[in-house]
Design an enzyme around this catalytic site. Structure first.
Site, PDB file in Angstrom:
ATOM      1  N   LYS A 115       0.974  -1.121   0.128  1.00 29.21           N
ATOM      2  CA  LYS A 115      -0.217  -0.206  -0.246  1.00 29.21           C
ATOM      3  C   LYS A 115       0.838   0.944   0.377  1.00 29.21           C
ATOM      4  O   LYS A 115       1.577   1.666   1.203  1.00 29.21           O
ATOM      5  CB  LYS A 115      -1.021   0.134   0.904  1.00 29.21           C
TER       6      LYS A 115
ATOM      7  N   GLU B  72      -0.438   8.084  -0.850  1.00 29.41           N
ATOM      8  CA  GLU B  72      -1.899   8.835  -1.688  1.00 29.41           C
ATOM      9  C   GLU B  72      -1.127  10.091  -1.799  1.00 29.41           C
ATOM     10  O   GLU B  72      -1.357  10.265  -2.525  1.00 29.41           O
ATOM     11  CB  GLU B  72      -3.083   8.193  -0.852  1.00 29.41           C
TER      12      GLU B  72
ATOM     13  N   GLU C 184       8.824   0.227  11.419  1.00 29.01           N
ATOM     14  CA  GLU C 184       9.533   1.284  11.469  1.00 29.01           C
ATOM     15  C   GLU C 184       9.387   2.516  12.135  1.00 29.01           C
ATOM     16  O   GLU C 184       8.605   3.268  11.079  1.00 29.01           O
ATOM     17  CB  GLU C 184      10.777   1.402  10.290  1.00 29.01           C
TER      18      GLU C 184
ATOM     19  N   CYS D 180      12.353  10.592   9.302  1.00 34.97           N
ATOM     20  CA  CYS D 180      12.300  10.349  11.338  1.00 34.97           C
ATOM     21  C   CYS D 180      13.834   9.820  11.476  1.00 34.97           C
ATOM     22  O   CYS D 180      13.916   9.649  13.330  1.00 34.97           O
ATOM     23  CB  CYS D 180      11.921   8.709  10.788  1.00 34.97           C
TER      24      CYS D 180
HETATM   25  P1  NAD Z   1      -0.903   9.701   9.794  1.00 35.00           P
HETATM   26  O1  NAD Z   1       0.194   8.735  11.507  1.00 35.00           O
HETATM   27  O2  NAD Z   1      -1.454   9.676   9.378  1.00 35.00           O
HETATM   28  O3  NAD Z   1       0.527   8.754   8.745  1.00 35.00           O
HETATM   29  C1  NAD Z   1       1.737   8.483   8.629  1.00 35.00           C
HETATM   30  C2  NAD Z   1       1.403   6.803   7.955  1.00 35.00           C
HETATM   31  O4  NAD Z   1       0.732   5.955   8.500  1.00 35.00           O
HETATM   32  C3  NAD Z   1       0.824   7.026   5.805  1.00 35.00           C
HETATM   33  O5  NAD Z   1       1.408   6.977   4.833  1.00 35.00           O
HETATM   34  C4  NAD Z   1      -0.691   7.266   6.110  1.00 35.00           C
HETATM   35  O6  NAD Z   1      -0.870   6.604   5.174  1.00 35.00           O
HETATM   36  C5  NAD Z   1       0.033   5.636   7.170  1.00 35.00           C
HETATM   37  N1  NAD Z   1      -1.336   5.008   7.908  1.00 35.00           N
HETATM   38  C6  NAD Z   1      -2.333   6.292   8.690  1.00 35.00           C
HETATM   39  N2  NAD Z   1      -2.679   5.234   9.205  1.00 35.00           N
HETATM   40  C7  NAD Z   1      -3.320   3.841   8.677  1.00 35.00           C
HETATM   41  C8  NAD Z   1      -3.662   2.274   8.858  1.00 35.00           C
HETATM   42  N3  NAD Z   1      -4.702   2.932  10.136  1.00 35.00           N
HETATM   43  N4  NAD Z   1      -3.290   2.025   8.184  1.00 35.00           N
HETATM   44  C9  NAD Z   1      -2.273   1.626   7.536  1.00 35.00           C
HETATM   45  N5  NAD Z   1      -1.320   2.659   7.467  1.00 35.00           N
HETATM   46  C10 NAD Z   1      -2.111   4.581   7.749  1.00 35.00           C
HETATM   47  O7  NAD Z   1      -0.200  10.741  10.235  1.00 35.00           O
HETATM   48  P2  NAD Z   1       0.635  11.778   8.821  1.00 35.00           P
HETATM   49  O8  NAD Z   1       0.414  13.230   8.418  1.00 35.00           O
HETATM   50  O9  NAD Z   1       0.725  11.095   7.166  1.00 35.00           O
HETATM   51  O10 NAD Z   1       2.033  11.782   8.679  1.00 35.00           O
HETATM   52  C11 NAD Z   1       2.572  12.338  10.008  1.00 35.00           C
HETATM   53  C12 NAD Z   1       3.485  11.521  11.095  1.00 35.00           C
HETATM   54  O11 NAD Z   1       3.726  10.543  10.757  1.00 35.00           O
HETATM   55  C13 NAD Z   1       4.888  12.384  11.603  1.00 35.00           C
HETATM   56  O12 NAD Z   1       4.909  12.728  12.612  1.00 35.00           O
HETATM   57  C14 NAD Z   1       5.268  11.475  11.280  1.00 35.00           C
HETATM   58  O13 NAD Z   1       5.481  11.261  13.200  1.00 35.00           O
HETATM   59  C15 NAD Z   1       5.066   9.995  10.498  1.00 35.00           C
HETATM   60  N6  NAD Z   1       5.287   9.611   9.820  1.00 35.00           N
HETATM   61  C16 NAD Z   1       6.807   8.581  10.004  1.00 35.00           C
HETATM   62  C17 NAD Z   1       7.389   8.177   9.469  1.00 35.00           C
HETATM   63  C18 NAD Z   1       8.308   7.520   8.788  1.00 35.00           C
HETATM   64  O14 NAD Z   1       9.325   7.373   8.395  1.00 35.00           O
HETATM   65  N7  NAD Z   1       9.069   6.757   9.885  1.00 35.00           N
HETATM   66  C19 NAD Z   1       6.943   8.881   7.785  1.00 35.00           C
HETATM   67  C20 NAD Z   1       5.993   9.355   7.343  1.00 35.00           C
HETATM   68  C21 NAD Z   1       5.130   9.858   8.638  1.00 35.00           C
END
Ligand code: NAD
Length: 480
Positions: free
Chosen positions: A177, A180, A252, A286
């Site tokens: 997945k 988006e 991760e 991250c």
């Molecule tokens: P978010 O927590 O809504 O989403 C983070 C990621 O998880 C996105 O790719 C989203 O598509 C996915 N996701 C969310 N809910 C999910 C679910 N129920 N099942 C599967 N996937 C799901 O937040 P966001 O606004 O997209 O990103 C913000 C936060 O996410 C940041 O503060 C950061 O902590 C974290 N983040 C971390 C990384 C990393 O490399 N570890 C990368 C992107 C975002």
């Protein structure tokens, strides 16, 4: 719509296709806020088709020799290299990062595929000496099975390529997945595998509502392994769901990395490396350094140097050659960063530079340096994931270690010191999956990549990375 930005389809059972119900999600260029295209939105019917494809792809791929897997992967890496300019352009348009960063990420993706291709030929088992004559004891490695993978938008290729390459190298099939917000560069990565003639069904790609997809795929009996990169909050939900269904898991998750500059540090080196890494990808990394703890002897100079760098950093559209920092990837990050800054200021922090959204078009935020940040402010406790650098002075080794380890995160940690004794002490003291001293040396594919505590478990680098997709089977056999 732009000519260079493609719409993204699902990839299921060897075909690029629209979603069964014809639904799509808009993709926005974060530098302009314009809709530049759309991505197919999968629902349950599409997921069922992907699951069936992953089952049949696995049956073929697990029986394919490691040498053949190696050849297909090396070809995929070559294709990725040959398409770098086109793919990097797509990535900058949908994600916002400077074109040079997008290009670097794409080329590094090819290195990752090459490295896993090599590892695929080295998934050795072992023979254990038996206690009885005539008995042979074998340990063999087998692919775990179809994988459900979830990757985020900050590194559309890098996050996906580690999972896809690990799974494919081990002989698994995968349903990815993708993000988006940034779907097309991730799809372009998968196209390299597909054009390298990976059998149908080995790699499948879907997009949609993240929770709908994870809640359907993770419990499904076809899926044997779950791997997720994203926030700690979501990671905990998915790990709990995977646990309830006894699925292998790699998580991760987020970090809040301390960066300590000791009394005997080379401050010029520390400033150069830490500023560059703080603002890379607009801080949406991250392993970004996020809590700067500077010995009081160097505090004023460090703050001045950091502020000077931040206030002169060229911020703009990633397609502009002069840009060193692009916009945040989507509007949620603007709201989040504004929230961190206003919370800190309301509790007494000082903004030395930045602190505001930049312009009124595009999700740009000024590179920001803040000092006198109270420990109870949100930015000192939650992952910032943006271009804000809080800097604090310290005087005592034990106190700075306590601050570094105070949070539940444990992903990356950094220190600068010229003393071998201090380097050894801080290397041992950090509660962190990765520690980098006197340079930024984290995320090479041949070295382990992963966190401890709330930052997750498992590794997406080093020899541990392919193990995540392998089961260990013991076979003992007596002669008849
Ligand atoms: P978010 O927590 O809504 O989403 C983070 C990621 O998880 C996105 O790719 C989203 O598509 C996915 N996701 C969310 N809910 C999910 C679910 N129920 N099942 C599967 N996937 C799901 O937040 P966001 O606004 O997209 O990103 C913000 C936060 O996410 C940041 O503060 C950061 O902590 C974290 N983040 C971390 C990384 C990393 O490399 N570890 C990368 C992107 C975002």
């Amino acid at each position: 719509m732009t000519d260079t930005y493609p719409n993204t389809q699902l990839h299921i059972a060897g075909d690029w296709k629209s979603a069964e119900a014809g639904e799509t999600i808009n993709v926005i260029n974060p530098a302009t806020e314009e809709v530049i295209g759309h991505v197919a939105h999968a629902r349950i019917a599409d997921l069922d088709a992907a699951l069936e494809a992953a089952e049949s792809g696995f049956k073929i791929w697990k029986k394919t020799s490691a040498n053949q897997r190696y050849k297909v992967m090396r070809k995929a890496a070559e294709l990725l290299r040959s398409r770098v300019d086109q793919i990097a352009t797509i990535m900058t348009l949908e994600q916002g990062k400077p074109f040079a960063e997008a290009k670097g990420e794409t080329l590094f993706g090819a290195e990752i595929i090459d490295w896993f291709a090599e590892e695929s030929r080295r998934t050795y088992g072992r023979v254990i000496p038996a206690r009885m004559d005539g008995v042979t004891q074998l340990v063999v490695k087998e692919p775990v099975g179809p994988v459900a993978a979830f990757t985020p938008w900050n590194f559309p290729i890098n996050q996906a390529v580690r999972k896809v390459s690990g799974a494919v190298a081990a002989g698994c099939s995968i349903i990815l997945k993708g993000p988006e917000e940034t779907p097309a560069s991730c799809a372009a990565l998968l196209k390299c595998f597909i054009d390298a003639e990976l059998p149908d069904g080995v790699v499948n790609l879907v997009y949609g509502i993240p929770s709908e997809i994870s809640e359907y795929l993770i419990p499904h009996q076809s899926i044997r392994k779950v791997t997720f990169t994203g926030s700690t909050a979501v990671g905990k939900q998915l790990a709990a769901l995977a646990g309830a269904h006894m699925k292998r898991v790699t998580m991760e998750l987020g970090g809040h990395s301390p960066a300590i500059v000791f009394e005997d540090a080379d401050v010029d080196v520390a400033l150069k490396v830490l500023t560059a890494n703080k603002f890379r990808n607009a801080g949406q990394v991250c392993v970004s350094p996020t809590r700067f703890l500077v010995h009081e002897k160097h505090y004023d100079r460090f703050v001045e140097g950091f502020t000077d760098f931040a206030s002169n950093l060229p911020v703009g559209d990633g397609m502009d050659q002069n840009t060193k920092m692009g916009p945040l990837a989507h509007d949620r990050r603007i709201d989040a960063i504004e929230g961190f800054v206003s919370d800190a200021v309301s509790k007494g922090a000082n903004i030395l530079t930045g602190g505001e959204r930049k312009g009124n078009k595009g999700y740009f935020f000024e590179p920001t340096v803040i000092t006198d940040v109270p420990m109870d402010s949100r930015i000192m406790n939650e992952e910032p994931f943006g271009p804000v650098a809080p800097i604090m002075p310290f005087s005592d080794f034990d106190a700075v270690v306590a601050e570094a380890n105070r949070l539940d995160y444990g992903l990356a940690a950094y220190a600068y010191t010229k003393s071998a004794k201090t380097a050894e002490a801080i290397g041992n003291a950090f509660e962190s999956g990765m520690v980098s001293i006197n340079h930024h040396g984290i995320a090479l594919i041949e070295t382990p990549f992963g966190g401890v505590k709330d930052s997750g478990y498992g590794s997406e680098g080093g020899s541990e990375a392919i193990d995540a997709y392998l089961n260990t089977k013991f076979i003992t056999q007596a002669g008849i």
